[in-house]
Scaffold this motif. Sequence first.
Motif, mmCIF file in Angstrom:
data_model
loop_
_atom_site.group_PDB
_atom_site.id
_atom_site.type_symbol
_atom_site.label_atom_id
_atom_site.label_comp_id
_atom_site.label_asym_id
_atom_site.label_seq_id
_atom_site.Cartn_x
_atom_site.Cartn_y
_atom_site.Cartn_z
ATOM 1 N N GLU A 67 37.819 33.704 -20.995
ATOM 2 C CA GLU A 67 37.746 35.024 -20.361
ATOM 3 C C GLU A 67 36.995 34.945 -19.037
ATOM 4 O O GLU A 67 37.324 35.649 -18.077
ATOM 5 C CB GLU A 67 37.082 36.011 -21.320
ATOM 6 N N GLY A 68 35.985 34.068 -18.975
ATOM 7 C CA GLY A 68 35.268 33.877 -17.723
ATOM 8 C C GLY A 68 36.150 33.284 -16.642
ATOM 9 O O GLY A 68 36.125 33.724 -15.486
ATOM 10 N N LEU B 31 44.621 37.052 -21.233
ATOM 11 C CA LEU B 31 43.820 36.554 -20.121
ATOM 12 C C LEU B 31 44.467 36.994 -18.815
ATOM 13 O O LEU B 31 45.233 36.244 -18.190
ATOM 14 C CB LEU B 31 43.704 35.032 -20.210
ATOM 15 N N ASP B 32 44.174 38.223 -18.430
ATOM 16 C CA ASP B 32 44.723 38.759 -17.190
ATOM 17 C C ASP B 32 44.264 37.901 -16.016
ATOM 18 O O ASP B 32 43.086 37.592 -15.881
ATOM 19 C CB ASP B 32 44.257 40.204 -16.978
ATOM 20 N N GLY B 33 45.201 37.529 -15.177
ATOM 21 C CA GLY B 33 44.898 36.665 -14.047
ATOM 22 C C GLY B 33 45.352 35.239 -14.274
ATOM 23 O O GLY B 33 45.546 34.481 -13.319
ATOM 24 N N ARG C 65 42.081 23.659 -22.629
ATOM 25 C CA ARG C 65 42.789 22.852 -21.630
ATOM 26 C C ARG C 65 43.919 23.665 -20.993
ATOM 27 O O ARG C 65 44.129 23.589 -19.773
ATOM 28 C CB ARG C 65 43.348 21.576 -22.250
ATOM 29 N N ARG C 66 44.631 24.434 -21.787
ATOM 30 C CA ARG C 66 45.694 25.268 -21.228
ATOM 31 C C ARG C 66 45.127 26.265 -20.224
ATOM 32 O O ARG C 66 45.719 26.533 -19.174
ATOM 33 C CB ARG C 66 46.426 26.013 -22.351
ATOM 34 N N VAL C 67 43.960 26.812 -20.538
ATOM 35 C CA VAL C 67 43.322 27.772 -19.641
ATOM 36 C C VAL C 67 42.877 27.086 -18.353
ATOM 37 O O VAL C 67 43.062 27.621 -17.248
ATOM 38 C CB VAL C 67 42.120 28.444 -20.339
ATOM 39 N N VAL C 68 42.284 25.901 -18.482
ATOM 40 C CA VAL C 68 41.848 25.152 -17.298
ATOM 41 C C VAL C 68 43.038 24.872 -16.391
ATOM 42 O O VAL C 68 42.971 25.046 -15.166
ATOM 43 C CB VAL C 68 41.130 23.853 -17.716
ATOM 44 N N GLU C 69 44.145 24.454 -16.964
ATOM 45 C CA GLU C 69 45.337 24.175 -16.168
ATOM 46 C C GLU C 69 45.860 25.444 -15.485
ATOM 47 O O GLU C 69 46.253 25.416 -14.313
ATOM 48 C CB GLU C 69 46.424 23.568 -17.047
ATOM 49 N N ALA C 70 45.840 26.553 -16.218
ATOM 50 C CA ALA C 70 46.298 27.816 -15.623
ATOM 51 C C ALA C 70 45.388 28.238 -14.479
ATOM 52 O O ALA C 70 45.855 28.746 -13.449
ATOM 53 C CB ALA C 70 46.353 28.904 -16.688
ATOM 54 N N ALA C 71 44.073 28.040 -14.647
ATOM 55 C CA ALA C 71 43.127 28.380 -13.581
ATOM 56 C C ALA C 71 43.327 27.483 -12.368
ATOM 57 O O ALA C 71 43.240 27.940 -11.217
ATOM 58 C CB ALA C 71 41.688 28.265 -14.110
#
Length: 447
Positions: A276-277, A121-123, A302-308
């Motif tokens: 990815e979105g 997940l680049d970014g 949840r990990r992605v949400v926190e990273a975003a």
Amino acid sequence: MSLKFLPILGLAAALITALPASAQVRLPNLPGGGRLPGGELLRRTEPLLTSTSQLLAPVDPLRWRERLADQLLRRHPDQLQRNAADELVFIGEVLALPSSTQARQRVLSMDGWERVEETRLDGLDLAWLRLRASAGTSPAALAARIAQLRAEDPEGSYDYHHVYVDAGTATSTTLASASATGSIGTEGAVTGERRVGMIDSGVDAAHPSLRHVALTRQGCAGQARPAAHGTAVASLLVGDSEIGFRGALPRGRLFAMDVYCEGGSQAGGGVQAIAEGLAWLARMRVGVVNISLVGPPNALLRRVVEAAQDKGLLMVAPVGNDGPSAPPLYPAAWPGVIAVTGVDARRRVLVEAGRGPHVAFAAPGADMVAAEAGGRGYAAVRGTSFAAPLVAGLLAARLPSSDRAASSSAFNALAREAIDLGAPGRDDVYGVGLVGASLRVNAGDLR
């Protein structure tokens, strides 16, 4: 790899000091000081329920997601199933984020797993494995194998590849026809840098209400696959037409990730596509992202949400339509996500709307119309799905690009405008209160 919690950008102090005493609330105790609100704060009373609202009211709100899941299972029986917890998932698939190189090697060396792919997940500075269990693995056996992965690597994240569904419905009957003149809009007609993102199904850029929108698409291998839900949500975010329809951020620049690709052979709405979105929107430096989808508390998402959130994205999501006594739905119920409920034309909460301490705002969610995909008309819509984009658009007007420090200011400014509804002060039904009341457009408002 341990979970990381960052401070909430001073939001707690800002909320408690910026709002009047009657609206001040105690924020929940979160590890590391928590994040953005997730639901705490203000509230107050418009016209009668229309026949449109009565028509769209769900017969059994507690089966909202269940009915949608049944439809998806019928469409994709070779790709989807219900797991041991009766949640909709991709057959046999597990998303794995090991805590170390050693843990990763151990997972890959286990018998009975096929590595489907590794997702970077680049970014967002995250990478995980998508695994598939051996053919014929039963739901109960798969649950046991996930439990084993978690037990052997408690610092990692392991979960099903869940499928998320929308939280609203649009009638297929055109209630009003657009008679706008001029050319039909296409992508790229930049009208300013008021930006907002969305993760949903596809958008019909040819609809007259979206012809002034600078639309940047992602997903579906670059193919445009317009859908009813995504088109309606997009119009409520950025729509504008000559016949009286306006969204919350009219003619804004829209970054739209299609995670369903309707009409294709692959099932959509999975955690991986949503992740990815979010990674793409983080790279685009969008400030506010609307996700009008609901599902279970997937550990990887949840990990992605926190990273975003760490990258400055402010996420807005509906509380869902499973009914007032249902468990919370996600991503709305995660800390820092702005959870939105819907109200009807009388400013009464929708009977099907979820409730809880995470509810942040109420917005119009019934007795209204939105753009209808595949034509020039407008369809009646109902559900918390359609309240969320109104809040997202109002926040995006104050937060044009990702900015962690400015997120709290944007939230506080909107909270101060909220109309108190229900019991005095913030509550679990209306949150801080109603915003965007003037954004409700019904068929009679169109000319």
